[in-house]
Design a protein around this motif. Structure first.
Motif, PDB file in Angstrom:
ATOM      1  N   VAL A   1       0.807  -1.221   0.000  1.00 16.19           N
ATOM      2  CA  VAL A   1       0.000   0.000   0.000  1.00 16.19           C
ATOM      3  C   VAL A   1       0.842   1.273   0.000  1.00 16.19           C
ATOM      4  O   VAL A   1       2.025   1.268   0.388  1.00 16.19           O
ATOM      5  CB  VAL A   1      -0.962   0.011   1.205  1.00 16.19           C
ATOM      6  N   ALA A   2       0.189   2.380  -0.405  1.00 17.53           N
ATOM      7  CA  ALA A   2       0.877   3.660  -0.558  1.00 17.53           C
ATOM      8  C   ALA A   2       1.446   4.197   0.744  1.00 17.53           C
ATOM      9  O   ALA A   2       2.483   4.880   0.745  1.00 17.53           O
ATOM     10  CB  ALA A   2      -0.077   4.676  -1.178  1.00 17.53           C
ATOM     11  N   LYS A   3       0.789   3.912   1.877  1.00 17.25           N
ATOM     12  CA  LYS A   3       1.269   4.482   3.142  1.00 17.25           C
ATOM     13  C   LYS A   3       2.665   3.992   3.511  1.00 17.25           C
ATOM     14  O   LYS A   3       3.329   4.574   4.378  1.00 17.25           O
ATOM     15  CB  LYS A   3       0.290   4.183   4.273  1.00 17.25           C
ATOM     16  N   ASN A   4       3.140   2.933   2.857  1.00 18.96           N
ATOM     17  CA  ASN A   4       4.500   2.458   3.106  1.00 18.96           C
ATOM     18  C   ASN A   4       5.554   3.470   2.665  1.00 18.96           C
ATOM     19  O   ASN A   4       6.720   3.381   3.072  1.00 18.96           O
ATOM     20  CB  ASN A   4       4.744   1.126   2.395  1.00 18.96           C
ATOM     21  N   VAL A   5       5.145   4.410   1.807  1.00 16.07           N
ATOM     22  CA  VAL A   5       6.086   5.418   1.311  1.00 16.07           C
ATOM     23  C   VAL A   5       6.269   6.544   2.323  1.00 16.07           C
ATOM     24  O   VAL A   5       7.222   7.325   2.235  1.00 16.07           O
ATOM     25  CB  VAL A   5       5.605   5.964  -0.049  1.00 16.07           C
ATOM     26  N   VAL A   6       5.364   6.655   3.297  1.00 18.98           N
ATOM     27  CA  VAL A   6       5.475   7.696   4.314  1.00 18.98           C
ATOM     28  C   VAL A   6       6.749   7.473   5.129  1.00 18.98           C
ATOM     29  O   VAL A   6       7.083   6.346   5.494  1.00 18.98           O
ATOM     30  CB  VAL A   6       4.234   7.679   5.234  1.00 18.98           C
ATOM     31  N   GLY A   7       7.455   8.576   5.407  1.00 18.04           N
ATOM     32  CA  GLY A   7       8.685   8.494   6.192  1.00 18.04           C
ATOM     33  C   GLY A   7       9.907   8.189   5.347  1.00 18.04           C
ATOM     34  O   GLY A   7       9.836   8.091   4.121  1.00 18.04           O
TER      35      GLY A   7
ATOM     36  N   SER B   1      13.376   6.145   3.986  1.00 18.56           N
ATOM     37  CA  SER B   1      13.575   4.827   3.382  1.00 18.56           C
ATOM     38  C   SER B   1      13.713   3.767   4.465  1.00 18.56           C
ATOM     39  O   SER B   1      14.532   3.883   5.384  1.00 18.56           O
ATOM     40  CB  SER B   1      14.846   4.851   2.531  1.00 18.56           C
ATOM     41  N   ASP B   2      12.846   2.724   4.364  1.00 17.55           N
ATOM     42  CA  ASP B   2      12.873   1.659   5.367  1.00 17.55           C
ATOM     43  C   ASP B   2      12.645   0.285   4.746  1.00 17.55           C
ATOM     44  O   ASP B   2      12.269  -0.672   5.435  1.00 17.55           O
ATOM     45  CB  ASP B   2      11.816   1.927   6.439  1.00 17.55           C
ATOM     46  N   ASP B   3      12.851   0.192   3.441  1.00 16.13           N
ATOM     47  CA  ASP B   3      12.707  -1.066   2.706  1.00 16.13           C
ATOM     48  C   ASP B   3      11.270  -1.571   2.657  1.00 16.13           C
ATOM     49  O   ASP B   3      11.022  -2.725   2.313  1.00 16.13           O
ATOM     50  CB  ASP B   3      13.623  -2.154   3.275  1.00 16.13           C
ATOM     51  N   ARG B   4      10.306  -0.711   2.998  1.00 16.61           N
ATOM     52  CA  ARG B   4       8.898  -1.013   2.751  1.00 16.61           C
ATOM     53  C   ARG B   4       8.483  -0.123   1.590  1.00 16.61           C
ATOM     54  O   ARG B   4       8.962   1.006   1.467  1.00 16.61           O
ATOM     55  CB  ARG B   4       8.037  -0.720   3.987  1.00 16.61           C
TER      56      ARG B   4
ATOM     57  N   ASN C   1      21.050  -1.553  -3.489  1.00 15.95           N
ATOM     58  CA  ASN C   1      19.711  -2.137  -3.557  1.00 15.95           C
ATOM     59  C   ASN C   1      18.637  -1.125  -3.936  1.00 15.95           C
ATOM     60  O   ASN C   1      17.487  -1.499  -4.169  1.00 15.95           O
ATOM     61  CB  ASN C   1      19.351  -2.764  -2.202  1.00 15.95           C
ATOM     62  N   ARG C   2      18.998   0.137  -4.004  1.00 12.80           N
ATOM     63  CA  ARG C   2      18.050   1.197  -4.324  1.00 12.80           C
ATOM     64  C   ARG C   2      18.583   2.055  -5.464  1.00 12.80           C
ATOM     65  O   ARG C   2      19.788   2.283  -5.557  1.00 12.80           O
ATOM     66  CB  ARG C   2      17.801   2.094  -3.089  1.00 12.80           C
ATOM     67  N   THR C   3      17.677   2.531  -6.294  1.00 12.88           N
ATOM     68  CA  THR C   3      18.036   3.481  -7.346  1.00 12.88           C
ATOM     69  C   THR C   3      17.384   4.818  -7.020  1.00 12.88           C
ATOM     70  O   THR C   3      16.185   4.864  -6.716  1.00 12.88           O
ATOM     71  CB  THR C   3      17.568   2.993  -8.727  1.00 12.88           C
ATOM     72  N   TRP C   4      18.149   5.880  -7.090  1.00 12.02           N
ATOM     73  CA  TRP C   4      17.641   7.215  -6.778  1.00 12.02           C
ATOM     74  C   TRP C   4      17.291   7.946  -8.078  1.00 12.02           C
ATOM     75  O   TRP C   4      18.168   8.180  -8.918  1.00 12.02           O
ATOM     76  CB  TRP C   4      18.675   8.018  -6.004  1.00 12.02           C
ATOM     77  N   PHE C   5      16.010   8.300  -8.210  1.00 11.66           N
ATOM     78  CA  PHE C   5      15.574   9.135  -9.338  1.00 11.66           C
ATOM     79  C   PHE C   5      15.524  10.558  -8.804  1.00 11.66           C
ATOM     80  O   PHE C   5      14.708  10.883  -7.939  1.00 11.66           O
ATOM     81  CB  PHE C   5      14.191   8.691  -9.823  1.00 11.66           C
TER      82      PHE C   5
ATOM     83  N   ASP D   1       9.875   3.330  -2.576  1.00  8.05           N
ATOM     84  CA  ASP D   1      10.154   3.174  -1.151  1.00  8.05           C
ATOM     85  C   ASP D   1       9.878   4.478  -0.384  1.00  8.05           C
ATOM     86  O   ASP D   1       9.259   4.471   0.689  1.00  8.05           O
ATOM     87  CB  ASP D   1      11.612   2.750  -1.003  1.00  8.05           C
ATOM     88  N   ALA D   2      10.384   5.604  -0.900  1.00  4.47           N
ATOM     89  CA  ALA D   2      10.216   6.879  -0.207  1.00  4.47           C
ATOM     90  C   ALA D   2      10.448   8.004  -1.212  1.00  4.47           C
ATOM     91  O   ALA D   2      11.106   7.811  -2.245  1.00  4.47           O
ATOM     92  CB  ALA D   2      11.201   6.989   0.951  1.00  4.47           C
TER      93      ALA D   2
END
Length: 226
Positions: free
Chosen positions: A105-111, A113-116, A185-189, A219-220
């Motif tokens: 769900v979208a609320k995982n983007v709140v806050g 970066s936490d791998d959710r 493990n993450r790509t920054w746009f 992720d964030a």
């Protein structure tokens, strides 16, 4: 005697005249052209020396260090803030009114970066968007989107900013040139722009699903400004 002498002189004079005429009539021979010096054969570039296994390992570690330095700078930017609210156009598993799993769900983007993360529900059709809200409106200069594994980074095609009156302003649209960053493990746009004259309270990321097939994840989203 005199007559014989005169005859001899006459013969000599005739011979000299004929010789002079013969020389005059001979064509002048042009000097032979000098042949150009042969061009030197190009020197083949020496092949780059192959790296040893130790050098290759050091290069990999340097790339990882560069990535970690970049990411640390972003994550700890004093001018950055993380979203406090999020909503999306679709969520993986929400077909036919179904309730999607909490892991998508979208609320995982709140806050921070936490791998959710949020995962959309379209692989190759239409457009999806993710809308974020922020606690402190700022004159913005940059937006940074963290995409796990680069899933969908090439499909991002629009970034909009919402002012305090609720109006959306497009600050970038086009084809993403950002590719998956295989160093981590993450790509920054990241999209930088001139400081906005208005205060920004929201960010909207739009994705063109057919540009990069597969599910898209975020992720964030960090807003930079003051």
């Amino acid at each position: 005697m005199i007559m014989k002498r005169q005859a001899t002189i006459a013969v000599l004079m005739s011979t000299l005249i004929l010789t002079a005429c013969h020389k005059k009539e001979q064509p002048e021979v042009a000097p032979a052209a000098t042949a150009p010096a042969p061009a030197a054969a190009p020197v083949a570039a020496a092949p780059a020396a192959e790296q040893t296994a130790e050098q290759q390992e050091m290069a990999k570690k340097q790339a990882l260090l560069d990535y970690g330095t970049m990411e640390d700078k972003y994550l700890n930017d004093p001018k950055g803030q993380w979203a406090t609210a999020a909503k999306a156009s679709s969520t993986f598993g929400d077909d036919n009114g179904k309730e999607p799993s909490e892991v998508n769900v979208a609320k995982n983007v709140v806050g921070a970066s936490d791998d959710r993360d949020w995962t959309n529900n379209n692989q190759d059709k239409g457009f999806d968007w993710l809308e974020l809200g922020y606690a402190k409106p700022v004159n913005a200069t940059e937006v940074r989107v963290i995409i796990p594994g680069g899933d969908g980074v090439e499909a991002v095609n629009k970034v909009e900013l919402q002012d305090t009156d609720g109006k959306w302003n497009t600050i970038w649209t086009g084809i993403s040139e950002v590719k998956q960053d295989r160093r981590g493990n993450r790509t920054w746009f990241v999209r930088s722009f001139e400081k906005t004259a208005y205060k920004v309270k929201g960010v909207k990321i739009t994705i063109a699903n057919n540009v990069q097939h597969g599910y898209k994840r975020i992720d964030a989203v960090q807003l930079i400004g003051e």
